[in-house]
Design a protein around this motif. Structure first.
Motif, PDB file in Angstrom:
ATOM      1  N   GLN A 255       2.035   2.041  -3.512  1.00  0.00           N
ATOM      2  CA  GLN A 255       1.196   3.092  -4.103  1.00  0.00           C
ATOM      3  C   GLN A 255       0.391   2.584  -5.297  1.00  0.00           C
ATOM      4  O   GLN A 255       0.002   3.356  -6.151  1.00  0.00           O
ATOM      5  CB  GLN A 255       2.056   4.293  -4.546  1.00  0.00           C
ATOM      6  N   ASP A 256       0.162   1.299  -5.369  1.00  0.00           N
ATOM      7  CA  ASP A 256      -0.500   0.761  -6.554  1.00  0.00           C
ATOM      8  C   ASP A 256      -1.531  -0.286  -6.124  1.00  0.00           C
ATOM      9  O   ASP A 256      -1.192  -1.436  -5.863  1.00  0.00           O
ATOM     10  CB  ASP A 256       0.558   0.148  -7.480  1.00  0.00           C
ATOM     11  N   ARG A 257      -2.779   0.149  -6.082  1.00  0.00           N
ATOM     12  CA  ARG A 257      -3.839  -0.706  -5.562  1.00  0.00           C
ATOM     13  C   ARG A 257      -4.039  -1.968  -6.398  1.00  0.00           C
ATOM     14  O   ARG A 257      -4.206  -3.053  -5.848  1.00  0.00           O
ATOM     15  CB  ARG A 257      -5.135   0.114  -5.518  1.00  0.00           C
ATOM     16  N   GLU A 258      -3.984  -1.814  -7.715  1.00  0.00           N
ATOM     17  CA  GLU A 258      -4.205  -2.978  -8.586  1.00  0.00           C
ATOM     18  C   GLU A 258      -3.133  -4.044  -8.349  1.00  0.00           C
ATOM     19  O   GLU A 258      -3.425  -5.233  -8.275  1.00  0.00           O
ATOM     20  CB  GLU A 258      -4.211  -2.567 -10.066  1.00  0.00           C
TER      21      GLU A 258
ATOM     22  N   TYR B 227      -8.816  -5.898  -0.095  1.00  0.00           N
ATOM     23  CA  TYR B 227      -8.036  -6.473  -1.198  1.00  0.00           C
ATOM     24  C   TYR B 227      -8.464  -7.901  -1.497  1.00  0.00           C
ATOM     25  O   TYR B 227      -8.119  -8.447  -2.541  1.00  0.00           O
ATOM     26  CB  TYR B 227      -6.539  -6.440  -0.857  1.00  0.00           C
TER      27      TYR B 227
ATOM     28  N   THR C   5       0.812  -1.225   0.000  1.00  0.00           N
ATOM     29  CA  THR C   5       0.000   0.000   0.000  1.00  0.00           C
ATOM     30  C   THR C   5       0.841   1.268   0.000  1.00  0.00           C
ATOM     31  O   THR C   5       1.216   1.737  -1.048  1.00  0.00           O
ATOM     32  CB  THR C   5      -0.979  -0.021   1.197  1.00  0.00           C
TER      33      THR C   5
ATOM     34  N   TYR D 250      -8.278  -3.469   3.894  1.00  0.00           N
ATOM     35  CA  TYR D 250      -8.209  -2.660   2.670  1.00  0.00           C
ATOM     36  C   TYR D 250      -9.104  -3.214   1.551  1.00  0.00           C
ATOM     37  O   TYR D 250      -9.028  -2.749   0.426  1.00  0.00           O
ATOM     38  CB  TYR D 250      -6.757  -2.579   2.191  1.00  0.00           C
TER      39      TYR D 250
END
Lengths: 205, 205
Positions: free
Chosen positions: A105-108, A146, A101, A144
């Protein structure tokens, strides 16, 4: 203290200890079921993952096999991982590929990494040879969103029945706590960070 | 969800994560002191000793040496001890000779055993080669007044300054909590004993 009162003191102590022992013996005798446990370590204090590594050590001491999935990879090389990797015949370890996270910095990418780690966790939870599976920081991944909570709960509910599973991380979902057999909240009473002391080798990592 | 809202969602997520990362970076940068910590694990929940074994694993992973004094010897051969005994070059371990209180039923013998174990603990707390000393269940010994609290506090206050010391056991004395740098309370949320499940291999011992 006079000799007489010491003798009375001793007798009172022996009597009290005998009562405690009898109560403990009765208690242990009444506990007869064996069951693969779902164990959750949560709360904002230290010791959630650390206590999972302690359980890992206990298993290793008995020569029992474990699976470990780490859902969060920190900045530093943790001592526990270095250590567990020395026992490849007993420990299967999978680390979610990237940082997490705020690092990536890249959720995908994080979702994909969480998915891959979870698929490995599902395999471990059916593996016949494992005594315990540790899903380290799974609670963070759930927090989150995910991974779908329902899918995780389903996988835990259908784990091999005699397998122990340990889930760590703050903010455990209420549904997970509801499903668990053993839940401990690690509560922060005092933390040296407040005094400017940094995370130290062999303690924090 | 439309493509536009997904893009906005992604952007909002990235912004939030960047804020968290910046805050974490600032926080870590402000923590610069190194200090041998006095760590206390207390409370009625599970995980007090177990988290100490996790810290031990962390140290072993980094090749750091530790001392362990177990003030309570249980009925069973614990996995963690079997395991730690395999690393005599890194781990010095001392077990208080007898069972404890409700097992031995002999206060005088328990006091003598606690004294012998504590003398060993004091030596360890001055040893130049150790990174960490674990005083497992010392709180229990203090609770039964088997050692004078003042003497224990004095020994902790005059430990080698860069040594980490971990004290475990329920009912930690307020004076010990006051003296400690890092205190975690393990709080019982749910326990399988309530359902008649017994303490199990690799989990409880």
């Amino acid at each position: 203290m006079s000799e007489g009162s010491e003798v009375r003191d001793e007798a009172a102590h022996r009597e009290k200890m005998a009562r405690i022992k009898a109560a403990k013996d009765r208690l242990y005798a009444s506990k007869t079921k064996e069951k693969g446990l779902l164990i959750v370590h949560t709360g904002t204090g230290k010791g959630k993952s650390t206590a999972a590594w302690g359980l890992a050590m206990r298993c290793l001491g008995h020569g029992l096999k474990l699976g470990v999935v780490q859902f969060v990879k920190g900045r530093r090389e943790p001592g526990e991982r270095k250590f567990l990797e020395r026992f490849p015949e007993l420990v299967t370890i999978k680390v979610m590929g990237e940082g997490f996270t705020w690092e990536t910095q890249d959720r995908e990418r994080d979702i994909a990494a969480a998915r891959a780690a979870f698929e490995e966790a599902k395999r471990m939870m059916q593996a016949p040879e494992l005594h315990m599976v540790i899903l380290d920081e799974l609670n963070i991944v759930l927090r989150y969103d995910y991974l779908p909570l329902d899918e995780v709960l389903e996988a835990l509910a259908t784990k091999r029945p005699d397998l122990h599973v340990v889930v760590t991380g703050r903010n455990a979902k209420p549904e997970l706590i509801e499903a668990a057999d053993l839940v401990t909240e690690m509560r922060l009473v005092k933390h040296p960070f407040r005094e400017g002391v940094k995370g130290q080798l062999g303690v924090e990592f």
